[in-house]
Design a protein around this motif. Sequence first.
Motif, PDB file in Angstrom:
ATOM      1  N   THR A  62     -11.089  15.620  -3.512  1.00 58.36           N
ATOM      2  CA  THR A  62     -10.151  16.460  -2.759  1.00 58.36           C
ATOM      3  C   THR A  62      -9.803  15.765  -1.450  1.00 58.36           C
ATOM      4  OG1 THR A  62     -12.019  17.579  -1.830  1.00 58.36           O
ATOM      5  CG2 THR A  62     -11.022  18.601  -3.746  1.00 58.36           C
ATOM      6  N   PRO A  63      -8.704  16.186  -0.799  1.00 61.98           N
ATOM      7  CA  PRO A  63      -8.362  15.561   0.480  1.00 61.98           C
ATOM      8  C   PRO A  63      -9.481  15.627   1.508  1.00 61.98           C
ATOM      9  CG  PRO A  63      -6.543  16.883  -0.293  1.00 61.98           C
ATOM     10  CD  PRO A  63      -7.652  17.088  -1.260  1.00 61.98           C
ATOM     11  N   ALA A  64     -10.348  16.640   1.409  1.00 55.47           N
ATOM     12  CA  ALA A  64     -11.398  16.788   2.425  1.00 55.47           C
ATOM     13  C   ALA A  64     -12.472  15.705   2.284  1.00 55.47           C
ATOM     14  CB  ALA A  64     -12.029  18.175   2.305  1.00 55.47           C
ATOM     15  N   ASN A  65     -12.879  15.393   1.010  1.00 59.53           N
ATOM     16  CA  ASN A  65     -13.994  14.460   0.868  1.00 59.53           C
ATOM     17  C   ASN A  65     -13.538  13.098   0.336  1.00 59.53           C
ATOM     18  OD1 ASN A  65     -13.439  14.873  -1.774  1.00 59.53           O
ATOM     19  ND2 ASN A  65     -15.415  15.730  -2.331  1.00 59.53           N
ATOM     20  N   ALA A  66     -12.231  12.788   0.471  1.00 64.57           N
ATOM     21  CA  ALA A  66     -11.722  11.554  -0.128  1.00 64.57           C
ATOM     22  C   ALA A  66     -12.411  10.325   0.445  1.00 64.57           C
ATOM     23  CB  ALA A  66     -10.214  11.457   0.077  1.00 64.57           C
ATOM     24  N   VAL A  67     -12.653  10.336   1.767  1.00 67.51           N
ATOM     25  CA  VAL A  67     -13.183   9.127   2.409  1.00 67.51           C
ATOM     26  C   VAL A  67     -14.572   8.792   1.881  1.00 67.51           C
ATOM     27  CG1 VAL A  67     -13.785   8.124   4.628  1.00 67.51           C
ATOM     28  CG2 VAL A  67     -11.791   9.557   4.428  1.00 67.51           C
ATOM     29  N   GLN A  68     -15.359   9.834   1.535  1.00 68.80           N
ATOM     30  CA  GLN A  68     -16.707   9.548   1.038  1.00 68.80           C
ATOM     31  C   GLN A  68     -16.725   9.183  -0.438  1.00 68.80           C
ATOM     32  OE1 GLN A  68     -16.645  12.815   2.905  1.00 68.80           O
ATOM     33  NE2 GLN A  68     -16.824  11.448   4.667  1.00 68.80           N
ATOM     34  N   LYS A  69     -15.619   9.460  -1.154  1.00 63.20           N
ATOM     35  CA  LYS A  69     -15.714   9.377  -2.615  1.00 63.20           C
ATOM     36  C   LYS A  69     -14.993   8.192  -3.238  1.00 63.20           C
ATOM     37  CE  LYS A  69     -17.513  13.229  -4.653  1.00 63.20           C
ATOM     38  NZ  LYS A  69     -17.405  14.209  -5.700  1.00 63.20           N
ATOM     39  N   VAL A  70     -14.101   7.514  -2.530  1.00 61.43           N
ATOM     40  CA  VAL A  70     -13.259   6.526  -3.211  1.00 61.43           C
ATOM     41  C   VAL A  70     -13.673   5.106  -2.828  1.00 61.43           C
ATOM     42  CG1 VAL A  70     -11.333   8.091  -3.345  1.00 61.43           C
ATOM     43  CG2 VAL A  70     -11.501   6.533  -1.434  1.00 61.43           C
ATOM     44  N   VAL A  71     -13.263   4.145  -3.688  1.00 59.59           N
ATOM     45  CA  VAL A  71     -13.485   2.735  -3.376  1.00 59.59           C
ATOM     46  C   VAL A  71     -12.352   2.245  -2.473  1.00 59.59           C
ATOM     47  CG1 VAL A  71     -14.646   2.375  -5.561  1.00 59.59           C
ATOM     48  CG2 VAL A  71     -12.240   1.892  -5.378  1.00 59.59           C
ATOM     49  N   ASP A  72     -12.500   1.011  -2.017  1.00 60.38           N
ATOM     50  CA  ASP A  72     -11.543   0.447  -1.065  1.00 60.38           C
ATOM     51  C   ASP A  72     -10.188   0.216  -1.744  1.00 60.38           C
ATOM     52  OD1 ASP A  72     -10.460  -0.712   1.087  1.00 60.38           O
ATOM     53  OD2 ASP A  72     -12.061  -2.158   1.417  1.00 60.38           O
ATOM     54  N   PRO A  73      -9.095   0.825  -1.271  1.00 58.96           N
ATOM     55  CA  PRO A  73      -7.816   0.641  -1.961  1.00 58.96           C
ATOM     56  C   PRO A  73      -7.101  -0.665  -1.622  1.00 58.96           C
ATOM     57  CG  PRO A  73      -7.533   2.167  -0.180  1.00 58.96           C
ATOM     58  CD  PRO A  73      -8.988   1.824  -0.210  1.00 58.96           C
ATOM     59  N   ILE A  74      -7.468  -1.322  -0.521  1.00 56.94           N
ATOM     60  CA  ILE A  74      -6.673  -2.478  -0.081  1.00 56.94           C
ATOM     61  C   ILE A  74      -6.782  -3.658  -1.042  1.00 56.94           C
ATOM     62  CG2 ILE A  74      -6.218  -4.025   1.834  1.00 56.94           C
ATOM     63  CD1 ILE A  74      -7.349  -1.931   3.652  1.00 56.94           C
ATOM     64  N   PRO A  75      -8.003  -4.065  -1.496  1.00 55.51           N
ATOM     65  CA  PRO A  75      -8.056  -5.173  -2.451  1.00 55.51           C
ATOM     66  C   PRO A  75      -7.284  -4.888  -3.731  1.00 55.51           C
ATOM     67  CG  PRO A  75     -10.204  -4.795  -1.561  1.00 55.51           C
ATOM     68  CD  PRO A  75      -9.356  -3.676  -1.099  1.00 55.51           C
ATOM     69  N   SER A  76      -7.335  -3.631  -4.212  1.00 52.14           N
ATOM     70  CA  SER A  76      -6.561  -3.288  -5.410  1.00 52.14           C
ATOM     71  C   SER A  76      -5.089  -3.552  -5.192  1.00 52.14           C
ATOM     72  CB  SER A  76      -6.752  -1.823  -5.771  1.00 52.14           C
ATOM     73  OG  SER A  76      -8.075  -1.544  -6.029  1.00 52.14           O
ATOM     74  N   ALA A  77      -4.579  -3.102  -4.017  1.00 49.61           N
ATOM     75  CA  ALA A  77      -3.151  -3.264  -3.743  1.00 49.61           C
ATOM     76  C   ALA A  77      -2.785  -4.738  -3.658  1.00 49.61           C
ATOM     77  CB  ALA A  77      -2.789  -2.555  -2.446  1.00 49.61           C
ATOM     78  N   LEU A  78      -3.662  -5.538  -3.044  1.00 52.09           N
ATOM     79  CA  LEU A  78      -3.340  -6.963  -2.907  1.00 52.09           C
ATOM     80  C   LEU A  78      -3.353  -7.652  -4.260  1.00 52.09           C
ATOM     81  CD1 LEU A  78      -5.243  -7.914   0.333  1.00 52.09           C
ATOM     82  CD2 LEU A  78      -2.881  -7.286   0.045  1.00 52.09           C
ATOM     83  N   VAL A  79      -4.366  -7.327  -5.099  1.00 51.45           N
ATOM     84  CA  VAL A  79      -4.461  -7.977  -6.404  1.00 51.45           C
ATOM     85  C   VAL A  79      -3.290  -7.585  -7.298  1.00 51.45           C
ATOM     86  CG1 VAL A  79      -5.866  -8.087  -8.487  1.00 51.45           C
ATOM     87  CG2 VAL A  79      -6.909  -8.302  -6.304  1.00 51.45           C
ATOM     88  N   LEU A  80      -2.851  -6.319  -7.147  1.00 51.59           N
ATOM     89  CA  LEU A  80      -1.697  -5.829  -7.917  1.00 51.59           C
ATOM     90  C   LEU A  80      -0.494  -6.745  -7.740  1.00 51.59           C
ATOM     91  CD1 LEU A  80      -1.392  -3.180  -9.455  1.00 51.59           C
ATOM     92  CD2 LEU A  80      -0.256  -2.274  -7.485  1.00 51.59           C
ATOM     93  N   THR A  81      -0.187  -7.066  -6.478  1.00 49.98           N
ATOM     94  CA  THR A  81       0.975  -7.936  -6.268  1.00 49.98           C
ATOM     95  C   THR A  81       0.671  -9.361  -6.681  1.00 49.98           C
ATOM     96  OG1 THR A  81       0.268  -8.203  -4.006  1.00 49.98           O
ATOM     97  CG2 THR A  81       1.900  -6.555  -4.426  1.00 49.98           C
TER      98      THR A  81
END
Lengths: 117, 117, 231, 85
Positions: A62-81
């Motif tokens: 949920t938006p409240a606990n997103a920071v504790q629950k997700v992996v780092d999005p930046i490497p995914s975005a970089l690898v995507l491109t």
Amino acid sequence: MRYTLILGFILFMIGLWAMLTRKNLFKIVIGFSIIDTGVHLIIVTIGYLSGKTAPILDKLVTPANAVQKVVDPIPSALVLTAIVIGLAVTALMLSYVVRLYKRRKSLSIEDYRELKW
Amino acid sequence: MAVLDILGAIITLIGSLFLLLGSIGILRMPDVYNRMQAGTKATTLGSMMFLLGLGISYIECGCIGRIVVLILFILFTNPISSHALARAAHHAGIKLADVSIRDCLKDDEQEQKGASV
Amino acid sequence: MIKRLLIIVVIILLIVIFLPFMKNVILKDSLNELSSGYVEKSVSDLKTANIVTAVVVTFRGLDTLGEVTVLFIATAGVGLLLKRKKGEKSKKSDKRPASEILQTGASFLFPLTILFGVYIFLHGHLTPGGGFQGGVIIASAFLLLLLSNINFQFNHTVLHWVESLSGAFYVLLGLLGLILLGSFLNPKFLPLGTLGTLFSAGAVPLIYSFIGLKVGSELSNILDSMRGAEE
Amino acid sequence: MITVFIIILGIIMILAAIIAVMSKNLLTAIISSGVISLLASIIYLILSAPDVAMTEAAIGSGLTTIVFLYALSRIKKINKEIDDD
């Protein structure tokens, strides 16, 4: 997840070895694409946090606990491109191979010695 | 809910049984065409039942519509791709197994050649 | 002999340099400041459910613009290198046509695959996927036509128009953000909506759709050039 | 459990990479370099990066292999034209 780090490293080394030792132009391009895969694997592994889920919000994240629950999005975005660019660069290299073959009728890198010293 | 869970589990189990039989068939069959048949018929049914079972046991997530679309897609693409592969193998001149007795595609092609000449 | 020795020395040297790095790399167990800032901002400010999309389109939007430019240059390079000269006509290809089943199946599957690609990039801010993945799926739909029909010719005028217009609109949307809100590629000039619905996240789906169209047409162009025109 | 799975996938990937580099047949080399990408996409899925997994599965194992095969067929076509002349 140290294993995927080692796997990426081994793939990188195999690709580098292929690029340095093989004579066939196609094999050099294949070595390049193996290096690509290895580097992407290493970058994604560095962004991974053990026990966390993908950076997409749903019922559990949920938006409240997103920071504790997700992996780092930046490497995914970089690898995507980087993957899309990898395809374009591979296509460019292969078109050079076709062009060289049309001119010299040989796939061996030893026949192209204009710039050799 | 428990009934649906058990039903979904049974359907998934039957589907995975078909997948297992298909992979055994790929190992045991004598030539390319028979292997392709084992690898297509059994896995089409197997993966369809697998997906259906998953959709039934997780019915509360509301993804049964997507699973139906996926099943239709598999039903449509799997036979076509296998047909293209088999036809390419026949064109490439891969021999049938010794025990097989009919080759209708070869007869058809010879007939067409005879008609056009 | 010396060359081979040199190669082995280089590889061993690289392994010696990088192995300690591989051993000592610290795998973190919580997000660093930048990433957690991105996650919070994309949830509260942008209302995108897929945080990777928020990073690609907005926070790292300039990177994506540069990436699309690189893709364009590579496509132009492939087209230039593999261009067929005017007088040089290829011989009639002796390939046999695809079978009836394959042709019918391909013509039935083509619109479905295009639809799937459009679905992927329209839902890029909600589910995994986005412009790049959708563009690749559109290119593979065209690949299906290229493979199943040996006489298929792209309509190059339409392809070039789609490519140029989608690129231009992408930059225009970025400039609109610059004019209205003061920062390039700022998607908040459209209403943000509620989290998790199709019409949310401002202009993010719109920008990603243009990226998807551009990537799809460019990759189709690369495939067409690599195949070589059969006259 | 997941670690064992990753190790098995990794061994297959390394074997495929060695086949891709050492094989005399170019077609085998191209196909096994596609296999590497396909298995890498499964690893991305385990590393919870589904976006990257989708892209890698579509590009790495689909379009890159096709681009390689098109280049190979063009080279064979050039060879044939030389033989004909």
